[in-house]
Design a protein around this motif. Structure first.
Motif, PDB file in Angstrom:
ATOM      1  N   ASN A  34       0.820  -1.214   0.000  1.00 32.36           N
ATOM      2  CA  ASN A  34       0.000   0.000   0.000  1.00 32.36           C
ATOM      3  C   ASN A  34       0.860   1.273   0.000  1.00 32.36           C
ATOM      4  OD1 ASN A  34      -2.482   1.273  -0.120  1.00 32.36           O
ATOM      5  ND2 ASN A  34      -2.719   1.356   2.095  1.00 32.36           N
ATOM      6  N   LEU A  35       1.852   1.302  -0.889  1.00 30.26           N
ATOM      7  CA  LEU A  35       2.713   2.473  -0.994  1.00 30.26           C
ATOM      8  C   LEU A  35       2.055   3.529  -1.877  1.00 30.26           C
ATOM      9  CD1 LEU A  35       5.165  -0.117  -1.387  1.00 30.26           C
ATOM     10  CD2 LEU A  35       6.242   1.907  -0.480  1.00 30.26           C
ATOM     11  N   ARG A  36       2.003   4.748  -1.368  1.00 32.82           N
ATOM     12  CA  ARG A  36       1.496   5.862  -2.156  1.00 32.82           C
ATOM     13  C   ARG A  36       2.153   7.138  -1.647  1.00 32.82           C
ATOM     14  NH1 ARG A  36      -2.605   8.948   0.198  1.00 32.82           N
ATOM     15  NH2 ARG A  36      -3.307   8.152   2.200  1.00 32.82           N
ATOM     16  N   ALA A  37       2.151   8.151  -2.490  1.00 36.88           N
ATOM     17  CA  ALA A  37       2.754   9.428  -2.116  1.00 36.88           C
ATOM     18  C   ALA A  37       1.802  10.560  -2.471  1.00 36.88           C
ATOM     19  CB  ALA A  37       4.084   9.613  -2.843  1.00 36.88           C
ATOM     20  N   SER A  38       2.033  11.702  -1.856  1.00 34.24           N
ATOM     21  CA  SER A  38       1.223  12.880  -2.169  1.00 34.24           C
ATOM     22  C   SER A  38       2.110  14.118  -2.196  1.00 34.24           C
ATOM     23  CB  SER A  38       0.093  13.053  -1.149  1.00 34.24           C
ATOM     24  OG  SER A  38       0.613  13.336   0.129  1.00 34.24           O
ATOM     25  N   ASP A  39       1.740  15.032  -3.065  1.00 30.14           N
ATOM     26  CA  ASP A  39       2.401  16.339  -3.175  1.00 30.14           C
ATOM     27  C   ASP A  39       3.907  16.237  -3.424  1.00 30.14           C
ATOM     28  OD1 ASP A  39      -0.065  17.637  -2.683  1.00 30.14           O
ATOM     29  OD2 ASP A  39       0.224  17.369  -0.527  1.00 30.14           O
ATOM     30  N   GLY A 126       9.993  17.540  -0.110  1.00 30.27           N
ATOM     31  CA  GLY A 126       8.584  17.895  -0.176  1.00 30.27           C
ATOM     32  C   GLY A 126       7.694  16.707  -0.476  1.00 30.27           C
ATOM     33  N   GLY A 127       6.520  16.739   0.077  1.00 32.67           N
ATOM     34  CA  GLY A 127       5.563  15.663  -0.101  1.00 32.67           C
ATOM     35  C   GLY A 127       5.656  14.631   0.998  1.00 32.67           C
ATOM     36  N   SER A 128       4.801  13.627   0.890  1.00 30.59           N
ATOM     37  CA  SER A 128       4.735  12.566   1.907  1.00 30.59           C
ATOM     38  C   SER A 128       4.669  11.206   1.235  1.00 30.59           C
ATOM     39  CB  SER A 128       3.481  12.729   2.771  1.00 30.59           C
ATOM     40  OG  SER A 128       3.531  13.921   3.513  1.00 30.59           O
TER      41      SER A 128
END
Length: 139
Positions: A34-39, A126-128
């Motif tokens: 369940n790997l995902r990233a944002s921004d 930057g991002g998560s």
């Protein structure tokens, strides 16, 4: 009892203690999913082509596919490590794939614990990164 006999008994007790400690440690499997990233940020006026490399201890588990032109990628891959030990370090590295060399966007590190966990990690550029993992006995 002579001093040599006492030393011999002490050595036997120490060896038995070490054997018990290692025998009590049953093999475990670590599953990272369940790997995902944002921004995600890859620089001025650029959209990242992101992927993640997964490590446990000194072992390399592999990397995800590259998600082109996506600030908020979600990866389908799962990663399994057999003979994992509780408190081993797990490391996830997020990269932006480029023609000449890939840029490291950030690294997430954590000591693994028994059970299923979900975490968020803030990346240096930057991002998560969001990810889940399960550490359980090998069946």
């Amino acid at each position: 009892m002579s001093s040599s006999s006492l030393l011999w008994c002490l050595l036997v007790v120490c060896v038995l203690t070490v054997v018990q400690i290692y025998a009590a440690e049953e093999p475990k499997v670590l599953k990272v999913f369940n790997l995902r990233a944002s921004d995600l940020n890859s620089g001025l006026f650029q959209t990242p082509d992101a992927y993640v490399k997964v490590f446990m201890g000194s072992g390399y588990g592999g990397k995800t596919e590259v998600k082109n032109n996506n600030h908020d990628p979600w990866w389908k891959e799962d990663f399994n490590f057999f003979n994992a030990i509780e408190n081993n370090p797990m490391r996830l590295e997020v990269y932006d794939s480029d023609v000449l060399f890939d840029d490291l966007l950030g690294t997430c590190e954590r000591s693994i614990k028994i059970g299923t966990w979900q975490h968020q990690c803030f990346l240096k550029k930057g991002g998560s990164l969001y990810y889940s993992y399960t550490l359980e006995p090998l069946q």
